[in-house]
Structures are given as C-alpha cells and as structure tokens.
Scaffold this active site. Sequence first.
Site, PDB file in Angstrom:
ATOM      1  N   LYS A  38      -7.857 -12.728   1.533  1.00 19.77           N
ATOM      2  CA  LYS A  38      -7.889 -11.758   2.634  1.00 19.77           C
ATOM      3  C   LYS A  38      -8.975 -12.079   3.654  1.00 19.77           C
ATOM      4  CE  LYS A  38      -7.383  -6.834   3.420  1.00 19.77           C
ATOM      5  NZ  LYS A  38      -6.474  -7.104   4.510  1.00 19.77           N
ATOM      6  N   GLY A  43     -16.037 -13.032  -0.065  1.00 17.02           N
ATOM      7  CA  GLY A  43     -15.764 -14.357  -0.611  1.00 17.02           C
ATOM      8  C   GLY A  43     -14.953 -15.225   0.331  1.00 17.02           C
ATOM      9  N   CYS A  44     -13.966 -14.633   0.964  1.00 19.15           N
ATOM     10  CA  CYS A  44     -13.099 -15.389   1.869  1.00 19.15           C
ATOM     11  C   CYS A  44     -13.851 -15.804   3.134  1.00 19.15           C
ATOM     12  CB  CYS A  44     -11.853 -14.579   2.207  1.00 19.15           C
ATOM     13  SG  CYS A  44     -10.843 -14.236   0.739  1.00 19.15           S
ATOM     14  N   THR A  45     -14.746 -14.952   3.593  1.00 19.40           N
ATOM     15  CA  THR A  45     -15.569 -15.295   4.756  1.00 19.40           C
ATOM     16  C   THR A  45     -16.490 -16.452   4.403  1.00 19.40           C
ATOM     17  OG1 THR A  45     -15.457 -13.058   5.658  1.00 19.40           O
ATOM     18  CG2 THR A  45     -17.298 -14.427   6.380  1.00 19.40           C
ATOM     19  N   ALA A  48     -14.399 -19.681   4.226  1.00 14.83           N
ATOM     20  CA  ALA A  48     -13.966 -20.123   5.557  1.00 14.83           C
ATOM     21  C   ALA A  48     -15.147 -20.675   6.364  1.00 14.83           C
ATOM     22  CB  ALA A  48     -13.303 -18.972   6.302  1.00 14.83           C
TER      23      ALA A  48
END
Length: 158
Positions: A38, A43-45, A48
């Site tokens: 998401k 974590g995804c930030t 990325a």
Amino acid sequence: MLKRGDKAPNFVLQNQDGVDVGLNDLLGKKLIVYFYPKDNTSGCTLEAQDFSGLLKDFESCGANIVGISPDSVQSHKKFIQNKQLKVMLLSDTSKSVSTSYGAYGEKRMYGKVVQGIIRSTFIIDEGGEILEAFYNVKAKEHAKKVLQRLIEIQEERV
C-alpha cells in the site's frame, strides 16, 4: 511461486500517469519488479524511498525498477509527489498480476491469516527470464540486498 529460470508472467498495467506499460516495454534491460501492499504506509514508503535512493546504482548495473501495488493510478501519483520517488509505479487494482507472480495470497498479519500482497521482488533479465525471486521480504534494507544480488548475478555471468 516463481523461481530462477521461470519466464516472467506478461502484464500491461497503468503507471502513475495513466499510461499503459507492459513487461515487453520494459525488457531489453534488466528489470527489478517489486510488489508492495500500500502507498503511503511506513514500510512501503521506506522500501520505495530506498529503491529511489539507489536508482542510479541500479541503472549503472543496467537495470530499471518498477513497483506494483493494488493502489490506484491517482494514489501512485500522489505517493510519488509526496515522497519524491524516482521509480515508476504500476497499478494492479485487480491483483491479477500480483497473483500471477505469486505476490498475492495468504499471509500472516498481526497473528491472523489474511489474503493480501506478499512483499516480493524479482530480478528479470533482458529477455524476460527470472534471475532471482525474493518472497516475504522485510522492507528495511531490502533494496540494498536486491542491488547486491544483482551485482553477484552479473559477476556470475562474466
């Protein structure tokens, strides 16, 4: 689950600008495809931003990077703008591409079994063959591990 030597499943998805991008458009160079759950989550930030920060290192190894999640095109555009990301993001709202890569299915979250995106990354060669598959990865330091494995693969092929 995919493994080294498998053919990467073909796909066509929209990027953050609403442009259709297919696997065939990205081949000709090595390709890092990472699946994440998401936009704008911690974590995804982190993942990325790490891939964005190492983009020049990946490019010097002859590789492009693309992230795929079930988020909308609009969400990806905001995510890129808000976090100053440098990688292309593709929208897999149906989760069909994630499923074909084995990056969608049962996983444990907070002690419960749920259906969702399994954080996964693939190194794909110029012709579409999987060179490495990482499943159930942790976001922290993952981009560095992928870069290191890419370098090792290149050394093996010399």
